[in-house]
Design an enzyme around this catalytic site. Structure first.
Site, PDB file in Angstrom:
ATOM      1  N   ALA A  14     -61.018 -51.483   3.562  1.00 39.59           N
ATOM      2  CA  ALA A  14     -59.625 -51.857   3.285  1.00 39.59           C
ATOM      3  C   ALA A  14     -58.823 -50.632   2.875  1.00 39.59           C
ATOM      4  CB  ALA A  14     -59.585 -52.928   2.180  1.00 39.59           C
ATOM      5  N   VAL A  17     -56.501 -47.084   6.956  1.00 40.15           N
ATOM      6  CA  VAL A  17     -56.503 -47.551   8.344  1.00 40.15           C
ATOM      7  C   VAL A  17     -56.764 -49.055   8.405  1.00 40.15           C
ATOM      8  CG1 VAL A  17     -57.770 -47.446  10.524  1.00 40.15           C
ATOM      9  CG2 VAL A  17     -57.096 -45.361   9.378  1.00 40.15           C
ATOM     10  N   PRO A  96     -65.961 -38.952   5.736  1.00 41.99           N
ATOM     11  CA  PRO A  96     -65.541 -37.645   5.200  1.00 41.99           C
ATOM     12  C   PRO A  96     -66.422 -36.508   5.725  1.00 41.99           C
ATOM     13  CG  PRO A  96     -66.782 -38.866   3.552  1.00 41.99           C
ATOM     14  CD  PRO A  96     -66.630 -39.784   4.724  1.00 41.99           C
ATOM     15  N   GLU A 169     -49.955 -41.517   8.511  1.00 40.61           N
ATOM     16  CA  GLU A 169     -49.531 -42.101   7.245  1.00 40.61           C
ATOM     17  C   GLU A 169     -48.029 -41.838   7.053  1.00 40.61           C
ATOM     18  OE1 GLU A 169     -52.216 -41.238   3.984  1.00 40.61           O
ATOM     19  OE2 GLU A 169     -53.878 -41.356   5.389  1.00 40.61           O
ATOM     20  N   ALA A 227     -56.737 -31.943  16.673  1.00 39.28           N
ATOM     21  CA  ALA A 227     -56.871 -30.487  16.714  1.00 39.28           C
ATOM     22  C   ALA A 227     -55.641 -29.862  17.368  1.00 39.28           C
ATOM     23  CB  ALA A 227     -58.137 -30.109  17.483  1.00 39.28           C
ATOM     24  N   CYS A 278     -57.217 -36.239   7.716  1.00 42.24           N
ATOM     25  CA  CYS A 278     -57.723 -36.163   9.096  1.00 42.24           C
ATOM     26  C   CYS A 278     -57.789 -34.765   9.685  1.00 42.24           C
ATOM     27  CB  CYS A 278     -56.855 -37.046   9.987  1.00 42.24           C
ATOM     28  SG  CYS A 278     -56.928 -38.770   9.526  1.00 42.24           S
ATOM     29  N   PHE A 279     -56.707 -33.992   9.603  1.00 42.44           N
ATOM     30  CA  PHE A 279     -56.643 -32.761  10.393  1.00 42.44           C
ATOM     31  C   PHE A 279     -57.805 -31.815  10.100  1.00 42.44           C
ATOM     32  CE2 PHE A 279     -51.843 -32.572  11.607  1.00 42.44           C
ATOM     33  CZ  PHE A 279     -52.042 -33.648  12.449  1.00 42.44           C
ATOM     34  N   LYS A 341     -47.765 -35.551   2.396  1.00 41.11           N
ATOM     35  CA  LYS A 341     -46.524 -35.618   3.176  1.00 41.11           C
ATOM     36  C   LYS A 341     -45.657 -36.691   2.529  1.00 41.11           C
ATOM     37  CE  LYS A 341     -46.630 -37.983   7.194  1.00 41.11           C
ATOM     38  NZ  LYS A 341     -47.069 -38.618   8.466  1.00 41.11           N
TER      39      LYS A 341
HETATM   40  N1  LIG Z   1     -55.951 -42.198   7.091  1.00 39.44           N
HETATM   41  C1  LIG Z   1     -55.475 -42.087   8.313  1.00 39.44           C
HETATM   42  O1  LIG Z   1     -54.295 -41.848   8.526  1.00 39.44           O
HETATM   43  C2  LIG Z   1     -56.385 -42.276   9.498  1.00 39.44           C
HETATM   44  C3  LIG Z   1     -55.810 -42.428  10.761  1.00 39.44           C
HETATM   45  C4  LIG Z   1     -56.657 -42.624  11.860  1.00 39.44           C
HETATM   46  C5  LIG Z   1     -58.039 -42.672  11.690  1.00 39.44           C
HETATM   47  N2  LIG Z   1     -58.569 -42.511  10.444  1.00 39.44           N
HETATM   48  C6  LIG Z   1     -60.032 -42.645  10.307  1.00 39.44           C
HETATM   49  O2  LIG Z   1     -60.287 -43.997   9.884  1.00 39.44           O
HETATM   50  C7  LIG Z   1     -61.422 -44.041   8.994  1.00 39.44           C
HETATM   51  C8  LIG Z   1     -61.019 -44.667   7.675  1.00 39.44           C
HETATM   52  O3  LIG Z   1     -60.042 -43.829   7.062  1.00 39.44           O
HETATM   53  P1  LIG Z   1     -59.229 -44.307   5.787  1.00 39.44           P
HETATM   54  O4  LIG Z   1     -58.196 -43.261   5.541  1.00 39.44           O
HETATM   55  O5  LIG Z   1     -58.817 -45.725   5.964  1.00 39.44           O
HETATM   56  O6  LIG Z   1     -60.379 -44.225   4.664  1.00 39.44           O
HETATM   57  P2  LIG Z   1     -60.340 -44.844   3.193  1.00 39.44           P
HETATM   58  O7  LIG Z   1     -61.255 -44.025   2.379  1.00 39.44           O
HETATM   59  O8  LIG Z   1     -58.923 -45.038   2.761  1.00 39.44           O
HETATM   60  O9  LIG Z   1     -60.954 -46.327   3.375  1.00 39.44           O
HETATM   61  C9  LIG Z   1     -62.283 -46.590   3.705  1.00 39.44           C
HETATM   62  C10 LIG Z   1     -62.726 -47.807   2.917  1.00 39.44           C
HETATM   63  O10 LIG Z   1     -64.013 -48.219   3.387  1.00 39.44           O
HETATM   64  C11 LIG Z   1     -64.719 -48.778   2.283  1.00 39.44           C
HETATM   65  N3  LIG Z   1     -66.155 -48.825   2.609  1.00 39.44           N
HETATM   66  C12 LIG Z   1     -66.996 -47.783   2.830  1.00 39.44           C
HETATM   67  N4  LIG Z   1     -68.226 -48.247   3.145  1.00 39.44           N
HETATM   68  C13 LIG Z   1     -68.158 -49.598   3.116  1.00 39.44           C
HETATM   69  C14 LIG Z   1     -69.092 -50.634   3.361  1.00 39.44           C
HETATM   70  N5  LIG Z   1     -70.352 -50.368   3.730  1.00 39.44           N
HETATM   71  N6  LIG Z   1     -68.689 -51.913   3.227  1.00 39.44           N
HETATM   72  C15 LIG Z   1     -67.416 -52.201   2.877  1.00 39.44           C
HETATM   73  N7  LIG Z   1     -66.486 -51.264   2.641  1.00 39.44           N
HETATM   74  C16 LIG Z   1     -66.840 -49.971   2.765  1.00 39.44           C
HETATM   75  C17 LIG Z   1     -64.381 -47.845   1.147  1.00 39.44           C
HETATM   76  O11 LIG Z   1     -64.610 -48.469  -0.099  1.00 39.44           O
HETATM   77  C18 LIG Z   1     -62.896 -47.558   1.417  1.00 39.44           C
HETATM   78  O12 LIG Z   1     -62.058 -48.431   0.694  1.00 39.44           O
HETATM   79  C19 LIG Z   1     -61.899 -42.597   8.884  1.00 39.44           C
HETATM   80  O13 LIG Z   1     -62.905 -42.399   9.848  1.00 39.44           O
HETATM   81  C20 LIG Z   1     -60.668 -41.783   9.235  1.00 39.44           C
HETATM   82  O14 LIG Z   1     -60.985 -40.516   9.761  1.00 39.44           O
HETATM   83  C21 LIG Z   1     -57.774 -42.341   9.350  1.00 39.44           C
HETATM   84  O1  LIG Z   2     -44.267 -30.440  12.034  1.00 35.92           O
HETATM   85  C1  LIG Z   2     -45.108 -30.778  11.160  1.00 35.92           C
HETATM   86  C2  LIG Z   2     -45.757 -32.025  11.152  1.00 35.92           C
HETATM   87  C3  LIG Z   2     -46.684 -32.305  10.150  1.00 35.92           C
HETATM   88  N1  LIG Z   2     -46.931 -31.384   9.176  1.00 35.92           N
HETATM   89  C4  LIG Z   2     -47.943 -31.691   8.148  1.00 35.92           C
HETATM   90  O2  LIG Z   2     -49.152 -32.069   8.781  1.00 35.92           O
HETATM   91  C5  LIG Z   2     -49.885 -32.985   7.985  1.00 35.92           C
HETATM   92  C6  LIG Z   2     -50.298 -34.205   8.783  1.00 35.92           C
HETATM   93  O3  LIG Z   2     -49.161 -34.955   9.149  1.00 35.92           O
HETATM   94  P1  LIG Z   2     -49.218 -36.226  10.130  1.00 35.92           P
HETATM   95  O4  LIG Z   2     -49.964 -35.880  11.352  1.00 35.92           O
HETATM   96  O5  LIG Z   2     -47.847 -36.699  10.299  1.00 35.92           O
HETATM   97  O6  LIG Z   2     -50.001 -37.310   9.227  1.00 35.92           O
HETATM   98  P2  LIG Z   2     -51.479 -37.919   9.275  1.00 35.92           P
HETATM   99  O7  LIG Z   2     -51.396 -39.221   8.572  1.00 35.92           O
HETATM  100  O8  LIG Z   2     -52.453 -36.914   8.795  1.00 35.92           O
HETATM  101  O9  LIG Z   2     -51.746 -38.266  10.825  1.00 35.92           O
HETATM  102  C7  LIG Z   2     -52.586 -37.474  11.679  1.00 35.92           C
HETATM  103  O10 LIG Z   2     -53.937 -37.817  11.492  1.00 35.92           O
HETATM  104  C8  LIG Z   2     -54.236 -39.225  11.739  1.00 35.92           C
HETATM  105  C9  LIG Z   2     -55.700 -39.430  11.379  1.00 35.92           C
HETATM  106  O11 LIG Z   2     -56.556 -39.032  12.383  1.00 35.92           O
HETATM  107  C10 LIG Z   2     -53.932 -39.543  13.203  1.00 35.92           C
HETATM  108  O12 LIG Z   2     -54.214 -40.917  13.454  1.00 35.92           O
HETATM  109  C11 LIG Z   2     -52.447 -39.219  13.478  1.00 35.92           C
HETATM  110  O13 LIG Z   2     -52.146 -39.469  14.853  1.00 35.92           O
HETATM  111  C12 LIG Z   2     -52.181 -37.759  13.127  1.00 35.92           C
HETATM  112  O14 LIG Z   2     -50.786 -37.454  13.298  1.00 35.92           O
HETATM  113  C13 LIG Z   2     -48.970 -33.309   6.798  1.00 35.92           C
HETATM  114  O15 LIG Z   2     -49.348 -32.538   5.680  1.00 35.92           O
HETATM  115  C14 LIG Z   2     -47.593 -32.891   7.285  1.00 35.92           C
HETATM  116  O16 LIG Z   2     -46.732 -32.528   6.229  1.00 35.92           O
HETATM  117  C15 LIG Z   2     -46.283 -30.155   9.171  1.00 35.92           C
HETATM  118  O17 LIG Z   2     -46.516 -29.323   8.308  1.00 35.92           O
HETATM  119  N2  LIG Z   2     -45.376 -29.881  10.162  1.00 35.92           N
END
Ligand SMILES: NC(=O)c1ccc[n+]([C@@H]2O[C@H](COP(=O)([O-])OP(=O)(O)OC[C@H]3O[C@@H](n4cnc5c(N)ncnc54)[C@H](O)[C@@H]3O)[C@@H](O)[C@H]2O)c1
Ligand SMILES: O=c1ccn([C@@H]2O[C@H](COP(=O)(O)OP(=O)(O)O[C@H]3O[C@H](CO)[C@@H](O)[C@H](O)[C@H]3O)[C@@H](O)[C@H]2O)c(=O)[nH]1
Length: 471
Positions: A14, A17, A96, A169, A227, A278-279, A341
């Site tokens: 929860a 994502v 992570p 985000e 990337a 992520c990055f 951000k």
């Molecule tokens: N944050 C983003 O913007 C973003 C965007 C795209 C993809 N992702 C990817 O999505 C995945 C999740 O990212 P996130 O930012 O939501 O992570 P997060 O740490 O916010 O959430 C993950 C959750 O999973 C729970 N969890 C872990 N193991 C568990 C289990 N066995 N049973 C039940 N719950 C469990 C944790 O307690 C935690 O609350 C990662 O692989 C990340 O790279 C993140």
């Molecule tokens: O022109 C720019 C755009 C972004 N940022 C910085 O880059 C970081 C990442 O920004 P952003 O990509 O907007 O946010 P994330 O939530 O990290 O999203 C990225 O990472 C996610 C997790 O994988 C993907 O799902 C998204 O598509 C991808 O954009 C932040 O610190 C921003 O401030 C800059 O410095 N300059």
């Protein structure tokens, strides 16, 4: 047999994502029951809080949860029940960077994915479609399949799909409402194609056909996309250093470059460094993948994107110290913004954490203000950044403030670390009046009108522009 019509979805995880993604699915598919489960009770309690004090700040999220929660959207710590009831399960747990063992510092830690998969295998008494939503390396689906098949009960089949998430985000709800693309990967067997069709039908409730459901050919597509995006920022940040040295203006350079339709104007904002969960993680993962494939030059290329980001943060801290007459010992610095951000409360890999650690090691006094990050989170992050310093010592140097104006009072310098819109609209005249003189502003986000602030009396330093004396 026709593809299964999904009626009950469970999402394991929860977080940033799982929460928003499945809340939007529930909103858009009122005929589907969506249960989001997590082991973290505090997080689930917050999702269920009567006053909608959700664990995540995301514009538009509260409105979505308000409409769907209790109708067909549920949050629970009962992971087993969620699994048992569902016909489709998203695995959206954290992945992570590994902290120890093989690949430490680079590879993704897949322990949470494996534990969630094993739980599904143990609990499920009926067939499930299992969707890998977390960002995972290639071949993770195969590992999940092996675990599930080795542990499944008779008459229980599991179809594994890959469905990476691309939301950013701060704009998660808008991204989920209108995704650029939905990628789904499956085995090319009839069962795999049918499972893919079942998930497609879920998205078809709101995603127009032209943008949805392209087949996923390469699981590392998400690593590649991140990337490339991060590389753009490191490229523009590298140019920002050149602009500072030569007297050019990075905003003007980026603007001009962006007119080239092959490059485009987005994601060219120079900054104090990219952050977020992520990055860095995904690039380090790509470095690891490259090394594992015996491609050291490729690994070095991507590693440099992260190194440039570290350099950008270091360079910015140094510029603050240099400008403040080569010492900030005992000086009060107001840091505006702590999130990685704007429009999020997430602090993972936030540049602000590195800057503040640098200011602390120069023995400065730091005032912090962020509109969304909790005080508890700030203390946790600062403690993690300086593990040898007792929290009490950190608290003697750092103060968390309730407003930007309060943070700037009696400060020598203001550092803008996050591009929150409200920092643009501060009463800068009042800020100037309350600060020690000369009063400095360091804009790490190209946010403020530097000329306006100079007219008030500030000495302004902006990333990617020469220092004010040269302007
Ligand atoms: N944050 C983003 O913007 C973003 C965007 C795209 C993809 N992702 C990817 O999505 C995945 C999740 O990212 P996130 O930012 O939501 O992570 P997060 O740490 O916010 O959430 C993950 C959750 O999973 C729970 N969890 C872990 N193991 C568990 C289990 N066995 N049973 C039940 N719950 C469990 C944790 O307690 C935690 O609350 C990662 O692989 C990340 O790279 C993140
Ligand atoms: O022109 C720019 C755009 C972004 N940022 C910085 O880059 C970081 C990442 O920004 P952003 O990509 O907007 O946010 P994330 O939530 O990290 O999203 C990225 O990472 C996610 C997790 O994988 C993907 O799902 C998204 O598509 C991808 O954009 C932040 O610190 C921003 O401030 C800059 O410095 N300059």
């Amino acid at each position: 047999m026709a593809p299964l019509k999904v009626t009950k979805i469970c999402c394991i995880g929860a977080g940033y994502v799982g929460g928003p993604t499945c809340a939007v699915i529930a909103l858009k598919c009122p005929h589907i029951q969506v249960t989001i489960v997590d082991l973290n009770k505090a997080r689930i309690d917050a999702w269920n809080s009567p006053d909608f004090a959700l664990p995540i700040y995301e514009p538009g999220l509260v409105e979505v949860v308000r409409q769907a929660r209790g109708r067909n959207l549920f949050f629970s710590t009962d992971v087993d029940k969620g699994i048992e009831e569902a016909d489709l399960i998203f695995v959206s747990v954290n992945t992570p960077t590994k902290k120890s063992g093989v690949g430490a510092g680079f590879a993704a830690d897949l322990n949470y994915v494996e534990l969630a998969t094993r739980r599904i295998a143990t609990v499920a008494t009926s067939s499930k479609i299992v969707v890998e939503k977390s960002t995972v390396p290639c071949r993770t689906a195969e590992s999940m399949r092996t675990i599930l098949e080795a542990n499944s009960r008779p008459n229980c089949r599991f179809d594994i799909l890959s469905n990476p998430e691309f939301l950013a985000e701060g704009t998660a709800i808008a991204d989920l409402f209108s995704p650029d693309r939905v990628l789904i990967g499956s085995l090319q067997t009839q069962e795999g194609i049918d499972a893919c069709e079942s998930l497609k039908q879920v998205y078809a409730n709101w995603v127009p056909p032209h943008s949805h459901c392209r087949p996923l050919v390469f699981r590392a597509v998400q690593l590649a996309a991140n990337a490339m995006l991060a590389q753009r920022i490191s490229s523009v940040n590298a140019l920002s250093a050149l602009c500072e040295a030569t007297g050019a203006n990075i905003d003007e350079v980026a603007h001009a470059i962006g007119y080239d339709s092959r490059i485009g104007p987005k994601f060219l904002k120079a900054s104090v460094g990219f952050g977020g969960s992520c990055f860095q993680k995904d690039i380090l993962n790509l470095v690891y993948l490259s090394e594992s494939c015996h491609l050291p030059e490729v690994a070095a290329y991507w590693r440099q994107v992260v190194e440039m980001n570290e350099y950008q943060k270091r360079r910015f801290s140094k510029r603050v110290v240099d400008t403040l007459f080569n010492t900030i010992t005992g000086k009060r610095i107001a840091v505006l913004g702590f999130a990685f951000k704007a429009d999020t409360g997430d602090t993972r890999e936030s540049a602000a954490i590195t800057l503040i650690r640098d200011f602390q090691s120069e023995k400065a006094l730091v005032n912090i203000y962020d509109p969304q990050v909790s005080h508890e989170q700030i203390w946790t992050d600062l403690q993690e950044a300086s593990p040898l310093a007792p929290l009490n010592t950190i608290k003697k140097q750092v103060t968390i403030c309730k407003s930007a104006i309060e943070a700037c009072k009696d400060a020598e310098a203001v550092v803008i670390a996050t591009e929150w819109k409200e920092f643009k609209d501060i009463d800068w005249e009042a800020v100037y009046a309350s600060m020690n003189k000369p009063a400095f502003v360091f804009d790490g986000r190209l946010l403020i009108d530097a000329d306006k602030l100079r007219k008030i009396g500030f000495t302004v330093t902006t990333i990617g522009r020469p220092s004010s004396t040269l302007v």
